[in-house]
Design an enzyme around this catalytic site. Structure first.
Site, PDB file in Angstrom:
ATOM      1  CG  PHE A 156      -0.355   0.527   2.769  1.00 61.02           C
ATOM      2  CD1 PHE A 156      -0.087   2.097   2.778  1.00 61.02           C
ATOM      3  CD2 PHE A 156       0.046  -0.450   3.536  1.00 61.02           C
ATOM      4  CE1 PHE A 156       0.288   2.336   4.219  1.00 61.02           C
ATOM      5  CE2 PHE A 156       0.938   0.062   4.355  1.00 61.02           C
ATOM      6  CZ  PHE A 156       0.872   1.323   4.455  1.00 61.02           C
ATOM      7  CE  LYS A 180      -3.066  -8.719  -4.553  1.00 61.52           C
ATOM      8  NZ  LYS A 180      -3.242  -7.322  -3.091  1.00 61.52           N
ATOM      9  CD  GLU A 183      -5.356  -5.870   0.917  1.00 57.80           C
ATOM     10  OE1 GLU A 183      -4.683  -6.344  -0.280  1.00 57.80           O
ATOM     11  OE2 GLU A 183      -5.420  -6.319   1.719  1.00 57.80           O
ATOM     12  CB  SER A 233       4.699  -7.360   6.269  1.00 57.86           C
ATOM     13  OG  SER A 233       4.221  -8.294   5.104  1.00 57.86           O
ATOM     14  CB  CYS A 288      10.981  -0.522   3.385  1.00 56.65           C
ATOM     15  SG  CYS A 288      11.090  -0.030   1.777  1.00 56.65           S
ATOM     16  CD  GLU A 381       7.942  -3.114   8.227  1.00 62.24           C
ATOM     17  OE1 GLU A 381       8.204  -3.856   8.206  1.00 62.24           O
ATOM     18  OE2 GLU A 381       9.302  -2.316   7.522  1.00 62.24           O
TER      19      GLU A 381
HETATM   20  P1  NAD Z   1       1.696  -6.481   2.893  1.00 63.24           P
HETATM   21  O1  NAD Z   1       2.216  -7.860   3.511  1.00 63.24           O
HETATM   22  O2  NAD Z   1       0.834  -6.677   4.537  1.00 63.24           O
HETATM   23  O3  NAD Z   1       0.641  -6.692   1.480  1.00 63.24           O
HETATM   24  C1  NAD Z   1       1.880  -6.608   0.464  1.00 63.24           C
HETATM   25  C2  NAD Z   1       0.894  -7.615  -0.804  1.00 63.24           C
HETATM   26  O4  NAD Z   1       0.400  -9.126   0.037  1.00 63.24           O
HETATM   27  C3  NAD Z   1      -0.416  -6.642  -0.570  1.00 63.24           C
HETATM   28  O5  NAD Z   1      -0.561  -7.043  -2.029  1.00 63.24           O
HETATM   29  C4  NAD Z   1      -1.396  -7.944   0.059  1.00 63.24           C
HETATM   30  O6  NAD Z   1      -2.357  -7.846  -0.386  1.00 63.24           O
HETATM   31  C5  NAD Z   1      -0.700  -8.925   0.303  1.00 63.24           C
HETATM   32  N1  NAD Z   1      -0.784  -9.785   1.154  1.00 63.24           N
HETATM   33  C6  NAD Z   1      -1.110  -9.882   2.665  1.00 63.24           C
HETATM   34  N2  NAD Z   1      -1.307 -10.666   3.077  1.00 63.24           N
HETATM   35  C7  NAD Z   1      -1.494 -12.031   2.206  1.00 63.24           C
HETATM   36  C8  NAD Z   1      -1.127 -13.228   2.248  1.00 63.24           C
HETATM   37  N3  NAD Z   1      -2.043 -13.762   3.347  1.00 63.24           N
HETATM   38  N4  NAD Z   1      -0.654 -13.579   1.252  1.00 63.24           N
HETATM   39  C9  NAD Z   1      -0.107 -13.530  -0.432  1.00 63.24           C
HETATM   40  N5  NAD Z   1      -0.194 -12.306  -0.583  1.00 63.24           N
HETATM   41  C10 NAD Z   1      -0.493 -11.326   0.228  1.00 63.24           C
HETATM   42  O7  NAD Z   1       2.662  -4.992   2.544  1.00 63.24           O
HETATM   43  P2  NAD Z   1       1.828  -3.789   3.161  1.00 63.24           P
HETATM   44  O8  NAD Z   1       0.975  -3.655   4.905  1.00 63.24           O
HETATM   45  O9  NAD Z   1       0.915  -3.534   1.941  1.00 63.24           O
HETATM   46  O10 NAD Z   1       3.010  -3.018   3.198  1.00 63.24           O
HETATM   47  C11 NAD Z   1       3.740  -2.827   4.113  1.00 63.24           C
HETATM   48  C12 NAD Z   1       5.254  -3.530   4.041  1.00 63.24           C
HETATM   49  O11 NAD Z   1       5.457  -4.012   2.795  1.00 63.24           O
HETATM   50  C13 NAD Z   1       5.896  -3.098   5.319  1.00 63.24           C
HETATM   51  O12 NAD Z   1       6.899  -3.642   5.799  1.00 63.24           O
HETATM   52  C14 NAD Z   1       7.021  -2.145   4.407  1.00 63.24           C
HETATM   53  O13 NAD Z   1       8.711  -2.290   4.894  1.00 63.24           O
HETATM   54  C15 NAD Z   1       7.197  -3.096   2.900  1.00 63.24           C
HETATM   55  N6  NAD Z   1       7.635  -2.367   1.817  1.00 63.24           N
HETATM   56  C16 NAD Z   1       8.977  -3.010   1.642  1.00 63.24           C
HETATM   57  C17 NAD Z   1       9.944  -1.882   0.946  1.00 63.24           C
HETATM   58  C18 NAD Z   1      10.880  -2.607   0.683  1.00 63.24           C
HETATM   59  O14 NAD Z   1      11.475  -2.710  -0.580  1.00 63.24           O
HETATM   60  N7  NAD Z   1      11.734  -3.956   1.325  1.00 63.24           N
HETATM   61  C19 NAD Z   1       8.726  -1.284   0.091  1.00 63.24           C
HETATM   62  C20 NAD Z   1       7.874  -0.901   0.262  1.00 63.24           C
HETATM   63  C21 NAD Z   1       7.108  -1.223   1.341  1.00 63.24           C
END
Ligand code: NAD
Length: 490
Positions: A156, A180, A183, A233, A288, A381
């Site tokens: 997001f 994808k 959401e 994450s 991040c 985090e």
């Molecule tokens: P998230 O992991 O909750 O969601 C990321 C994606 O995974 C979304 O599209 C979501 O729909 C999908 N998802 C969620 N649960 C899932 C499951 N059980 N199985 C499969 N797919 C699933 O992350 P978020 O809250 O949207 O974003 C924040 C996180 O992203 C933070 O931890 C941040 O550090 C990380 N991030 C990392 C980088 C990097 O370059 N390392 C960059 C941006 C964000």
């Protein structure tokens, strides 16, 4: 206080399948704006059947797209760049609406995406291939080929920038691309899909599928999806990585972070004040690359004062955006209370900051001093504008704490000593290191990527290290009967 304009009508985020906008055929998902806590958009889950149909169209489209010469594929990306620049205000507004960032941050994210796009445009010059006569009449060459249908799952916090890390490179290399979006922030995807279509991308080369975990699982499991890129994450990155690689697919999954900044007594107070405060408050700490732990070495009170002053001036709604959800806001507030109950001193409490009117999810910059090394505030985090200060007696202690953290996205040092900076660059356990820079995001063509629990898989998500992830390198050896003299000339 300049808040963004909130439209009255609900914005829909349909799927993009075979060049057409089609509503997802599953349950409806409401999109809330962090600016006012109200529903501003709607998307839908996608059924397995719809996902299957979409991937079939993507597979058909890829065959022709790959056969389109690289120079022509690049032209589409060039047009895409012009359209993004033309529409940057409109796109930034939607990013801010659904994500809660301030407009200047939304624009900066789009500009970083455009930088990746410019790198992709230069692929025709950078990656023209290589061929060599290895013995008389025998030629070896490398040819870069597309993988086929590839997928990308995005978070997001950067609705435009993170997808733009991979869209230009994966598509320019001849793949068709299944996206994808999160959401929580699927509205921006519609604008990017329209921009690519206007740029001349053939139908089916970009597919957008909305949904949550089931949608991701269906995409990963689909036999025609060859590679999976993920950013989110660490918990989900690990799940996605394991699932994709168990099926023999390549996967590159970027996870979360807990970035440490080491502050040394000789650091310039103004430079470190601005650099460190902006690092933990930028995008309301929801990036991040945000600073999360400050390892304060020795006598650095002057510099800390300067950080607090800068953070205090970071007003909500004007210089800093909102938190993505009410749940996350409550989690951050609880984490501040917990740290205080464990003995941390609250130098700045963002819960007391002046908030814009309405029911948005706001938290001002928060600085916790004297945080315990093994507490939640120093290890987990938090993903908000909260910085934990751990006092250290020397650089070795600071490096030991930095090294012990399980993540490895970024680490920075603020100092005037080149030698001390080099010690940190050599010994920090992070994929990206900053020297007097609070957010050490490499610029293209340098690649972006962490280590440890911040990345699962080989390679990086952008820049030159990403090319091999999104393509095969085929090795072709050719033999021709060649004469050894120059008789052929006569
Ligand atoms: P998230 O992991 O909750 O969601 C990321 C994606 O995974 C979304 O599209 C979501 O729909 C999908 N998802 C969620 N649960 C899932 C499951 N059980 N199985 C499969 N797919 C699933 O992350 P978020 O809250 O949207 O974003 C924040 C996180 O992203 C933070 O931890 C941040 O550090 C990380 N991030 C990392 C980088 C990097 O370059 N390392 C960059 C941006 C964000």
């Amino acid at each position: 206080m300049s808040l963004i304009e909130i439209p009255n009508e609900i914005i829909e985020a349909p799927n993009f399948i075979g060049g057409e906008w089609i509503k997802g055929d599953g349950e409806s998902i409401d999109i809330y704006s962090p600016y006012n806590g109200k529903v501003v958009g709607r998307t839908n889950e996608s059924s397995s059947k719809q996902i299957d149909q979409a991937i079939a169209k993507a597979k058909d489209a890829q065959v022709l797209w790959e056969k389109t010469p690289l120079k022509d594929r690049t032209k589409v990306m060039f047009n895409f760049r012009e359209i993004l620049l033309r529409d940057i205000e409109k796109i930034a507004h939607i990013v801010s609406l659904e994500n809660g960032k301030i407009i200047s941050e939304s624009k900066a994210g789009i500009m970083k995406g455009i930088e990746v796009l410019e790198y992709a445009i230069s692929l025709q010059n950078l990656d023209a291939g290589s061929k060599m006569e290895v013995s008389r009449g025998v030629f070896c060459e490398y040819r870069r080929e597309a993988l086929g249908v590839v997928a990308s799952i995005t978070p997001f916090n950067f609705p435009a920038m993170v997808p733009m890390w991979t869209i230009p490179i994966a598509i320019t290399l001849g793949n068709s691309y299944i996206w994808k979006p999160s959401e929580k922030t699927p509205l921006t995807a519609t604008l990017i899909g329209n921009a690519l279509t206007e740029a001349g991308l053939p139908a089916g080369v970009l597919t957008i599928l909305n949904g949550t975990a089931n949608c991701v699982n269906d995409i990963i499991d689909h036999k025609d999806v060859a590679a999976v890129g993920f950013v989110g994450s660490s918990k989900i990155a690990k799940i996605v990585y394991s699932r994709a690689t168990a099926l023999g697919k390549r996967a590159l999954c970027l996870g979360g972070a807990k970035n440490h900044i080491i502050l040394l007594p000789d650091a310039d107070p103004e430079m470190s004040g601005i650099g460190i405060a902006d690092s933990f408050t930028g995008c309301a700490g929801q990036r991040c690359m945000a600073a999360s732990v400050l390892l304060a070495v020795g006598e650095v009170d002057k510099q800390i004062e300067s950080i607090v002053e800068r953070a205090k001036s970071t007003s909500l709604g004007d210089k800093m955006g909102a938190i993505i959800t009410k749940e996350q806001l409550d989690f951050l507030s609880g984490a501040i209370d917990k740290a205080a109950s464990e003995g941390a001193k609250i130098l700045l409490d963002g819960r007391e900051a002046k908030k814009p009117e309405g029911d948005g999810y706001w938290l001002g910059p928060t600085i916790l001093d004297g945080v315990k090394e093994n507490s939640e505030a120093s290890k987990v985090e938090l993903f908000g504008p909260v910085m934990s200060i751990i006092r250290c007696s020397n650089l070795s202690e600071a490096l030991r704490i930095e090294n012990a953290n399980e993540y490895g996205n970024a680490a920075s040092v603020f100092t005037n000593s080149g030698a001390m900076a080099e010690v940190v660059a050599q010994n920090a356990s992070a994929g990206m290191v900053g020297i007097n820079i609070g957010v050490p995001v490499p610029r293209e063509p340098f690649s972006f990527g962490g280590i440890n629990e911040s990345k699962f898989g080989y390679g990086d998500i952008t820049g030159e290290n990403s090319l091999n992830f999104w393509s095969h390198v085929k090795k072709v050896t050719t033999k021709w009967q060649m004469q050894n003299d120059h008789n052929w000339m006569s």
